[in-house]
Design a protein around this motif. Structure first.
Motif, PDB file in Angstrom:
ATOM      1  N   THR A   1      43.186  46.137  34.350  1.00  0.00           N
ATOM      2  CA  THR A   1      44.202  45.184  34.979  1.00  0.00           C
ATOM      3  C   THR A   1      44.101  43.914  34.674  1.00  0.00           C
ATOM      4  O   THR A   1      43.232  43.411  34.586  1.00  0.00           O
ATOM      5  CB  THR A   1      44.124  45.600  36.206  1.00  0.00           C
ATOM      6  OG1 THR A   1      44.002  46.997  37.085  1.00  0.00           O
ATOM      7  CG2 THR A   1      45.152  44.532  37.384  1.00  0.00           C
ATOM      8  N   ALA A   2      45.235  43.451  34.168  1.00  0.00           N
ATOM      9  CA  ALA A   2      45.169  41.836  33.774  1.00  0.00           C
ATOM     10  C   ALA A   2      46.038  41.078  34.799  1.00  0.00           C
ATOM     11  O   ALA A   2      47.229  41.258  35.101  1.00  0.00           O
ATOM     12  CB  ALA A   2      46.130  41.788  32.388  1.00  0.00           C
ATOM     13  N   THR A   3      45.353  40.162  35.618  1.00  0.00           N
ATOM     14  CA  THR A   3      46.144  39.409  36.584  1.00  0.00           C
ATOM     15  C   THR A   3      46.160  37.849  36.168  1.00  0.00           C
ATOM     16  O   THR A   3      45.032  37.238  35.628  1.00  0.00           O
ATOM     17  CB  THR A   3      45.259  39.668  37.922  1.00  0.00           C
ATOM     18  OG1 THR A   3      45.198  40.948  38.369  1.00  0.00           O
ATOM     19  CG2 THR A   3      46.256  38.808  38.887  1.00  0.00           C
ATOM     20  N   VAL A   4      47.297  37.339  35.980  1.00  0.00           N
ATOM     21  CA  VAL A   4      47.408  36.075  35.738  1.00  0.00           C
ATOM     22  C   VAL A   4      46.967  34.945  36.636  1.00  0.00           C
ATOM     23  O   VAL A   4      47.263  35.170  37.985  1.00  0.00           O
ATOM     24  CB  VAL A   4      49.020  35.787  35.462  1.00  0.00           C
ATOM     25  CG1 VAL A   4      49.380  34.474  34.913  1.00  0.00           C
ATOM     26  CG2 VAL A   4      49.684  36.689  34.414  1.00  0.00           C
ATOM     27  N   ALA A   5      46.305  33.826  36.176  1.00  0.00           N
ATOM     28  CA  ALA A   5      45.617  32.963  37.172  1.00  0.00           C
ATOM     29  C   ALA A   5      46.906  32.120  37.491  1.00  0.00           C
ATOM     30  O   ALA A   5      47.969  31.840  36.697  1.00  0.00           O
ATOM     31  CB  ALA A   5      44.582  32.019  36.199  1.00  0.00           C
ATOM     32  N   LYS A   6      46.768  31.549  38.440  1.00  0.00           N
ATOM     33  CA  LYS A   6      47.811  30.497  39.207  1.00  0.00           C
ATOM     34  C   LYS A   6      47.895  29.431  38.573  1.00  0.00           C
ATOM     35  O   LYS A   6      46.642  28.782  38.356  1.00  0.00           O
ATOM     36  CB  LYS A   6      47.588  30.617  40.746  1.00  0.00           C
ATOM     37  CG  LYS A   6      48.921  29.877  41.505  1.00  0.00           C
ATOM     38  CD  LYS A   6      48.478  29.939  42.826  1.00  0.00           C
ATOM     39  CE  LYS A   6      49.674  29.362  43.769  1.00  0.00           C
ATOM     40  NZ  LYS A   6      49.221  29.279  45.105  1.00  0.00           N
TER      41      LYS A   6
ATOM     42  N   GLU B   1      44.096  28.029  39.497  1.00  0.00           N
ATOM     43  CA  GLU B   1      43.006  28.911  39.356  1.00  0.00           C
ATOM     44  C   GLU B   1      42.504  28.651  37.911  1.00  0.00           C
ATOM     45  O   GLU B   1      41.842  29.408  37.257  1.00  0.00           O
ATOM     46  CB  GLU B   1      43.143  30.130  39.531  1.00  0.00           C
ATOM     47  CG  GLU B   1      43.653  30.545  41.020  1.00  0.00           C
ATOM     48  CD  GLU B   1      43.976  31.965  41.227  1.00  0.00           C
ATOM     49  OE1 GLU B   1      44.012  32.243  42.468  1.00  0.00           O
ATOM     50  OE2 GLU B   1      44.768  32.576  40.340  1.00  0.00           O
TER      51      GLU B   1
END
Length: 201
Positions: free
Chosen positions: A41-46, A100
């Motif tokens: 899973t790749a979650t984009v930093a804010k 983030e």
């Protein structure tokens, strides 16, 4: 005397050979095996940055403002104009709270196009310490870590300005000039993510 062919024995032999072949074949197909399937899973930093100049959020790549909009003593002067006695302040702020990632926050104030408009800039509201311009620019930057909170996520600055001339004759000359003197200052606000260079093995 002819011997009789025994079909029963032949059938039994054929069956035995078939069973032996099946066992050998089944043995060659048996093997150990282990497997797994994974999902990454790749979650984009804010990235949350607010750029403010003169108390207003700036959302476009460029913005304009009148120095008189920052004025303090302007009640006796028409809108969008300055005159002897005019003073004001220009607050700027870069706020990256909620981001983030590590970032560099910076601003540059450029007065090279102010021309002959008789104003000076100060770092304090008492108008005692003039801004130390370097090639007509004032710049500052701040490094923000990805874990930063509170004031560590902000870069703020306020500069103050005042109409300054030597005497009334100079003031009058400025007010009598046609066309009227006009100058500009440029403010650049920037927040930029820090990206590490790939390390060499």
């Amino acid at each position: 005397m002819k011997k009789r062919f025994n079909f029963g024995r032949l059938g039994a032999l054929a069956l035995a050979l078939t069973l032996i072949t099946t066992c050998l074949t089944g043995g060659t197909l048996a093997k150990y095996t282990s497997s797994t399937v994974g999902t990454g899973t790749a979650t984009v930093a804010k990235w949350a940055v607010v750029l403010k100049a003169n108390g207003t959020n700036q959302t476009s790549e460029t913005f304009t403002f009148d120095l008189t909009d920052t004025g303090i003593n302007k009640s006796n002067v028409v809108d969008k104009k300055i005159a002897p006695g005019s003073t004001g302040s220009i607050p700027i702020e870069i706020d990256a709270a909620g981001s983030e990632v590590a970032a560099t926050l910076s601003y540059t104030i450029d007065k090279s196009a102010i021309g002959t408009v008789p104003i000076k800039f100060y770092t304090d509201e008492n108008l005692t310490t003039e801004v130390n311009w370097v090639e007509n620019k004032l710049s500052e930057s701040k490094e923000m870590t990805k874990e930063a909170t509170g004031d560590a996520t902000k870069l703020t600055k306020t500069i103050y300005w005042k109409w300054v001339t030597e005497n009334d004759n100079q003031d009058t000359a400025k007010g009598s000039t046609e066309p009227a003197d006009k100058g500009t200052i440029t403010i650049t606000l920037k927040a930029e993510q820090k990206i590490e260079s790939p390390s060499t093995p």
